[in-house]
Motif scaffolding. Structure first.
Motif, PDB file in Angstrom:
ATOM      1  N   MET A  65       0.800  -1.174  -0.025  1.00 16.92           N
ATOM      2  CA  MET A  65      -0.102   0.116  -0.152  1.00 16.92           C
ATOM      3  C   MET A  65       0.789   1.180   0.122  1.00 16.92           C
ATOM      4  N   ALA A  66       2.022   1.423   0.790  1.00 11.37           N
ATOM      5  CA  ALA A  66       2.916   2.315   0.725  1.00 11.37           C
ATOM      6  C   ALA A  66       3.924   2.504  -0.614  1.00 11.37           C
ATOM      7  N   THR A  67       4.496   1.274  -0.515  1.00 14.03           N
ATOM      8  CA  THR A  67       5.327   1.562  -1.583  1.00 14.03           C
ATOM      9  C   THR A  67       5.040   1.403  -3.155  1.00 14.03           C
ATOM     10  N   VAL A  68       3.780   1.010  -3.668  1.00 16.39           N
ATOM     11  CA  VAL A  68       3.387   1.041  -5.034  1.00 16.39           C
ATOM     12  C   VAL A  68       2.076   1.920  -4.856  1.00 16.39           C
ATOM     13  N   ASP A  69       1.007   1.605  -4.034  1.00 16.42           N
ATOM     14  CA  ASP A  69      -0.205   2.625  -4.155  1.00 16.42           C
ATOM     15  C   ASP A  69      -0.048   4.127  -3.570  1.00 16.42           C
ATOM     16  N   MET A  70       0.488   4.071  -2.588  1.00 18.50           N
ATOM     17  CA  MET A  70       0.811   5.542  -2.148  1.00 18.50           C
ATOM     18  C   MET A  70       1.630   6.574  -2.944  1.00 18.50           C
ATOM     19  N   ALA A  71       2.577   5.708  -3.504  1.00 19.82           N
ATOM     20  CA  ALA A  71       3.612   6.663  -4.375  1.00 19.82           C
ATOM     21  C   ALA A  71       2.978   7.065  -5.582  1.00 19.82           C
ATOM     22  N   ASN A  72       1.941   6.268  -6.216  1.00 26.04           N
ATOM     23  CA  ASN A  72       1.311   6.585  -7.433  1.00 26.04           C
ATOM     24  C   ASN A  72       0.294   7.421  -7.129  1.00 26.04           C
ATOM     25  N   ILE A  73      -0.407   7.282  -5.878  1.00 25.78           N
ATOM     26  CA  ILE A  73      -1.571   8.418  -5.637  1.00 25.78           C
ATOM     27  C   ILE A  73      -1.105   9.757  -5.572  1.00 25.78           C
ATOM     28  N   ILE A  74       0.307   9.910  -4.603  1.00 22.35           N
ATOM     29  CA  ILE A  74       0.759  11.051  -4.331  1.00 22.35           C
ATOM     30  C   ILE A  74       1.076  11.704  -5.903  1.00 22.35           C
ATOM     31  N   ASP A  75       1.790  10.975  -6.714  1.00 27.07           N
ATOM     32  CA  ASP A  75       2.194  11.500  -8.122  1.00 27.07           C
ATOM     33  C   ASP A  75       1.088  11.957  -8.586  1.00 27.07           C
ATOM     34  N   TYR A  76      -0.043  11.233  -8.639  1.00 27.37           N
ATOM     35  CA  TYR A  76      -1.388  11.431  -9.332  1.00 27.37           C
ATOM     36  C   TYR A  76      -1.825  13.025  -8.658  1.00 27.37           C
ATOM     37  N   VAL A  77      -1.910  12.987  -7.784  1.00 27.40           N
ATOM     38  CA  VAL A  77      -2.375  14.356  -6.791  1.00 27.40           C
ATOM     39  C   VAL A  77      -1.497  15.487  -7.446  1.00 27.40           C
ATOM     40  N   LEU A  78      -0.296  15.267  -7.249  1.00 24.83           N
ATOM     41  CA  LEU A  78       0.463  16.451  -7.460  1.00 24.83           C
ATOM     42  C   LEU A  78       0.378  16.807  -9.053  1.00 24.83           C
ATOM     43  N   ASP A  79       0.356  16.065  -9.732  1.00 18.56           N
ATOM     44  CA  ASP A  79       0.213  15.936 -11.491  1.00 18.56           C
ATOM     45  C   ASP A  79      -1.141  16.750 -11.545  1.00 18.56           C
ATOM     46  N   THR A  81      -3.080  18.740  -9.285  1.00 21.61           N
ATOM     47  CA  THR A  81      -3.122  19.659  -8.839  1.00 21.61           C
ATOM     48  C   THR A  81      -2.084  20.806  -9.211  1.00 21.61           C
ATOM     49  N   ASN A  82      -1.178  20.248 -10.046  1.00 22.51           N
ATOM     50  CA  ASN A  82       0.081  21.263 -10.284  1.00 22.51           C
ATOM     51  C   ASN A  82       0.919  21.725  -9.174  1.00 22.51           C
ATOM     52  N   GLN A  83       0.572  21.246  -8.055  1.00 17.68           N
ATOM     53  CA  GLN A  83       1.571  21.420  -7.104  1.00 17.68           C
ATOM     54  C   GLN A  83       2.929  20.655  -7.041  1.00 17.68           C
ATOM     55  N   GLN A  84       3.911  21.175  -6.327  1.00 16.68           N
ATOM     56  CA  GLN A  84       5.270  20.548  -5.620  1.00 16.68           C
ATOM     57  C   GLN A  84       5.208  19.717  -4.581  1.00 16.68           C
ATOM     58  N   GLN A  85       4.377  19.935  -3.625  1.00 15.59           N
ATOM     59  CA  GLN A  85       4.214  19.320  -2.349  1.00 15.59           C
ATOM     60  C   GLN A  85       2.814  19.093  -2.044  1.00 15.59           C
ATOM     61  N   LYS A 111       8.333  15.569  -1.578  1.00  9.85           N
ATOM     62  CA  LYS A 111       6.892  15.660  -2.157  1.00  9.85           C
ATOM     63  C   LYS A 111       5.832  15.936  -1.080  1.00  9.85           C
ATOM     64  N   ILE A 112       6.208  15.707   0.229  1.00  9.56           N
ATOM     65  CA  ILE A 112       5.528  16.037   1.268  1.00  9.56           C
ATOM     66  C   ILE A 112       5.871  16.974   2.208  1.00  9.56           C
ATOM     67  N   LYS A 113       5.133  18.260   2.405  1.00 13.86           N
ATOM     68  CA  LYS A 113       5.377  19.227   3.095  1.00 13.86           C
ATOM     69  C   LYS A 113       5.604  19.236   4.504  1.00 13.86           C
ATOM     70  N   LEU A 114       4.338  18.250   5.253  1.00 15.11           N
ATOM     71  CA  LEU A 114       4.203  17.918   6.575  1.00 15.11           C
ATOM     72  C   LEU A 114       3.342  16.553   6.512  1.00 15.11           C
ATOM     73  N   VAL A 115       3.833  15.705   7.538  1.00 11.64           N
ATOM     74  CA  VAL A 115       3.206  14.663   7.808  1.00 11.64           C
ATOM     75  C   VAL A 115       2.307  14.649   9.105  1.00 11.64           C
ATOM     76  N   VAL A 116       0.972  14.809   9.104  1.00 10.81           N
ATOM     77  CA  VAL A 116       0.372  14.701  10.384  1.00 10.81           C
ATOM     78  C   VAL A 116      -0.195  13.233  10.496  1.00 10.81           C
ATOM     79  N   SER A 117       0.294  12.695  11.968  1.00  9.64           N
ATOM     80  CA  SER A 117       0.035  11.441  12.287  1.00  9.64           C
ATOM     81  C   SER A 117      -0.955  11.253  13.457  1.00  9.64           C
ATOM     82  N   PHE A 118      -2.367  10.776  13.254  1.00  5.24           N
ATOM     83  CA  PHE A 118      -3.229  10.415  14.199  1.00  5.24           C
ATOM     84  C   PHE A 118      -3.009   9.234  14.773  1.00  5.24           C
ATOM     85  N   THR A 119      -2.592   9.003  16.035  1.00  6.58           N
ATOM     86  CA  THR A 119      -2.591   7.753  16.801  1.00  6.58           C
ATOM     87  C   THR A 119      -1.329   6.745  15.794  1.00  6.58           C
TER      88      THR A 119
END
Length: 324
Positions: A65-79, A81-85, A111-119
């Motif tokens: 979920m992290a190494t495959v799915d999350m990486a692709n999702i983040i790249d998609y969101v950045l693409d 939204t045309n954002q850098q982070q 690519k991540i400006k801040l990670v907010v972790s709940f529990t």
């Protein structure tokens, strides 16, 4: 404006929906993305495999979920939204996913400006909470049973279970309501004054549990029993194929450079506070580590506690504002 990304985080629309942090950010004009994870009722699509007929579909845990799915999702969101982070908000396993991604694919720290972790869920060192302590002797027998039955999917969406929970939680009879609350307390921690309004509980249980892979449970079982935070150990031969090493080495969280904000609850029956404190000492760039100011705030409360805005989300908004 920034794109905010919520992983493993459930929101329920209610009359007071603006209390929830995703909607609070959206009201400020930010772009907010809420995703589903592989294996849930909303994540069963595949180009070639069927979750109902192909066991190969379920050969994943939160590592993939992290190494495959999350990486692709983040790249998609950045693409899109045309954002850098982006900023990443994770709850429970969603926090584990962020740590795995950032420690194994270092380029995503930029690519991540801040990670907010709940529990946050990473380490499981003893002494554990009473709930996890009581569950530990049952984990190996449970895994052996699931493997013997060749059951690849666990906790799938069940109409019967959903209807039963709806009857329990949306019933005028005090006994039924108390039983509904007991189910919540048993699973997440005792905190009667933060139990949400009945309609919110009913809506929550329409989508929870939502399905998961047996391999995800196996991953949690290994790490809980060992206390460590590492990939599943499949043995030298398969480890070499999957990880490039004969052993499943612990994730090196020292490599994470993205800033992280950690929030935990004293009443959480799943994650012992000292494990969060230990995590804060391993991560090299911790922005804040804070317990929610309520002595019985539990795992469930991070999602829809009655006073979650006042107790948690207002503070989270302050921390996030530093990174706009």
């Amino acid at each position: 404006m920034y794109a905010f990304f919520f992983q493993k985080f459930h929101f329920v629309s209610t009359k007071s929906f603006r209390l929830y942090v995703a909607f609070m950010l959206a009201d400020l004009g930010h772009d907010v993305w809420i995703t589903n994870i592989r294996g849930t009722v909303f994540g069963r699509s595949h180009l070639t495999l069927s979750p109902d007929h192909d066991p190969e579909f379920w050969e994943f845990s939160y590592h993939e979920m992290a190494t495959v799915d999350m990486a692709n999702i983040i790249d998609y969101v950045l693409d899109v939204t045309n954002q850098q982070q982006i900023m990443y908000v994770g709850h429970s396993m969603g926090t584990s996913i962020s740590y795995i991604l950032l420690s194994t694919k270092l380029e995503y720290n930029e690519k991540i400006k801040l990670v907010v972790s709940f529990t946050p869920v990473a380490y499981w060192y003893d002494p554990q909470t009473s709930f996890i302590g009581n569950m530990k002797p049952l984990l190996k027998p449970c895994m052996r049973f699931l493997e013997s039955t060749r059951m690849h999917e666990i906790l799938p969406v069940s109409t019967a279970l959903s209807n039963m929970l709806n009857i329990l939680c949306d019933n005028r009879d005090t006994t039924y309501k108390e039983l509904c609350q007991y189910l919540i307390f048993f699973s997440f921690g005792y905190n009667p004054d933060q139990v949400p309004e009945t309609p919110n509980v009913v809506k929550f249980f329409r989508y929870f549990p939502a399905g998961a892979s047996r391999q995800t449970l196996k991953h949690f079982t290994q790490n809980i029993l060992e206390g460590e935070f590492r990939p599943i150990d499949f043995g030298p031969e398969k480890n070499m194929i999957k990880y490039g090493t004969p052993d499943a080495r612990p994730y090196n969280l020292k490599k994470i450079s993205a800033p992280v904000a950690l929030f935990y609850g004293h009443g959480d029956t799943l994650i012992a506070p000292h494990n969060v404190v230990y995590l804060s000492k391993v991560l090299p760039n911790v922005e804040v580590i804070e317990a929610v100011p309520h002595e019985r705030f539990n795992h469930f409360d991070f999602v829809i506690a009655r006073d979650v805005k006042k107790l948690l989300y207002d503070r989270v908004m302050e921390v996030m504002a530093r990174y706009y």
